[in-house]
Design a protein around this motif. Structure first.
Motif, PDB file in Angstrom:
ATOM      1  N   GLU A  71      17.759  -6.814 -25.265  1.00 48.86           N
ATOM      2  CA  GLU A  71      18.042  -8.171 -24.738  1.00 48.86           C
ATOM      3  C   GLU A  71      19.050  -8.993 -25.683  1.00 48.86           C
ATOM      4  N   GLY A  72      20.240  -9.510 -24.966  1.00 51.73           N
ATOM      5  CA  GLY A  72      20.946 -10.370 -26.111  1.00 51.73           C
ATOM      6  C   GLY A  72      22.501  -9.398 -26.357  1.00 51.73           C
ATOM      7  N   TYR A  73      22.284  -8.153 -25.600  1.00 48.40           N
ATOM      8  CA  TYR A  73      23.527  -7.494 -25.729  1.00 48.40           C
ATOM      9  C   TYR A  73      23.807  -6.906 -24.172  1.00 48.40           C
ATOM     10  N   GLU A  75      26.000 -12.434 -26.643  1.00 45.36           N
ATOM     11  CA  GLU A  75      25.923 -13.558 -25.547  1.00 45.36           C
ATOM     12  C   GLU A  75      26.989 -14.653 -26.420  1.00 45.36           C
ATOM     13  N   THR A  76      27.096 -14.515 -27.521  1.00 40.85           N
ATOM     14  CA  THR A  76      28.179 -15.575 -28.297  1.00 40.85           C
ATOM     15  C   THR A  76      29.538 -15.200 -28.048  1.00 40.85           C
ATOM     16  N   ARG A  77      29.937 -13.760 -27.968  1.00 41.02           N
ATOM     17  CA  ARG A  77      31.373 -13.385 -27.669  1.00 41.02           C
ATOM     18  C   ARG A  77      31.557 -13.523 -26.166  1.00 41.02           C
ATOM     19  N   GLU A  78      30.578 -13.551 -25.197  1.00 43.16           N
ATOM     20  CA  GLU A  78      30.873 -13.716 -24.003  1.00 43.16           C
ATOM     21  C   GLU A  78      31.239 -15.221 -23.688  1.00 43.16           C
ATOM     22  N   VAL A  79      30.263 -16.273 -24.490  1.00 49.85           N
ATOM     23  CA  VAL A  79      30.683 -17.675 -24.256  1.00 49.85           C
ATOM     24  C   VAL A  79      31.974 -18.104 -24.876  1.00 49.85           C
ATOM     25  N   ILE A  80      32.455 -17.372 -25.982  1.00 45.06           N
ATOM     26  CA  ILE A  80      33.895 -17.529 -26.458  1.00 45.06           C
ATOM     27  C   ILE A  80      35.055 -17.229 -25.439  1.00 45.06           C
ATOM     28  N   LEU A  81      34.699 -16.039 -24.901  1.00 46.70           N
ATOM     29  CA  LEU A  81      35.542 -15.498 -24.031  1.00 46.70           C
ATOM     30  C   LEU A  81      35.881 -16.595 -22.976  1.00 46.70           C
TER      31      LEU A  81
END
Length: 204
Positions: free
Chosen positions: A129-131, A171-177
């Motif tokens: 979870e998280g990826y 999840e951080t990269r998706e939020v940034i995107l």
């Protein structure tokens, strides 16, 4: 870096399941199960070996060729107990010819995982979870891979293939995107509105 206790518990369960599959049900191709650690920097592998006397630890190179890698915490079992193996090279082990389960750990970098085999395998990769891999702008799954949501994360599977490759993200990269995309959309709206207002004022 050693894997977290939770990772090792998951790996033990996977090993038991794969052992039952190989020792009880005849299979037409070897099975390979990889579990990515919760921190995303390594993995544990359970490989079914059929009628072999050696195994080489490899990963795909730039042209898809098999490139040797260093594995750690290597163990081999035939169902009755651990088997003595020899490591005459850094990326190669030998053992008496037969059917086995091979366990080892490897290192990951760049949020990507790839495996290459000399013959066809049924490959399974578990992501915690998280990826994720399902956003095509951030993730990637090589041809033939099927992604399934399971308890505790994602499972990606390939049937009878020599090659598997994924690129995963957190999840951080998706939020940034999404934030970056929202900013660009707002800028486009502002520019289009300004252009439209200028055209209207010119006509007047």
């Amino acid at each position: 870096m050693q894997s977290p206790h939770r990772d090792r518990c998951n790996i033990a369960c996977l090993a038991l399941c794969l052992a039952a599959l190989i020792l009880i049900v005849p299979v037409s191709a070897q099975d390979a199960v990889f579990t990515v650690y919760e921190n995303g920097t390594g993995y544990s592998a359970v490989i079914g070996i059929v009628d072999a006397e050696e195994y080489r630890f490899t990963e795909p190179g730039l042209l898809g060729e098999a490139v040797p890698i260093q594995a750690r915490n290597i163990s081999l079992t035939d169902g009755s107990g651990d088997v003595v193996l020899s490591a005459d090279e850094e990326s190669r082990i030998t053992f008496p010819r037969g059917d086995y389960l091979l366990f080892y750990e490897g290192t990951l970098s760049g949020n990507s995982f790839a495996a290459v085999f000399s013959d066809r395998h049924n490959i399974t990769v578990f992501l915690p979870e998280g990826y994720d891999v399902r956003n095509p702008l951030l993730g990637y799954v090589s041809q033939g891979g099927k992604t399934t949501v399971v308890d505790g994360g994602l499972m990606i599977t390939w049937e009878k293939t020599r090659y598997a490759d994924i690129r995963y993200y957190d999840e951080t990269r998706e939020v940034i995107l999404y934030a970056f995309g929202t900013i660009w959309i707002m800028l486009m709206i502002i520019l289009l509105f300004g252009y439209y207002a200028m055209r209207v004022s010119t006509k007047e």
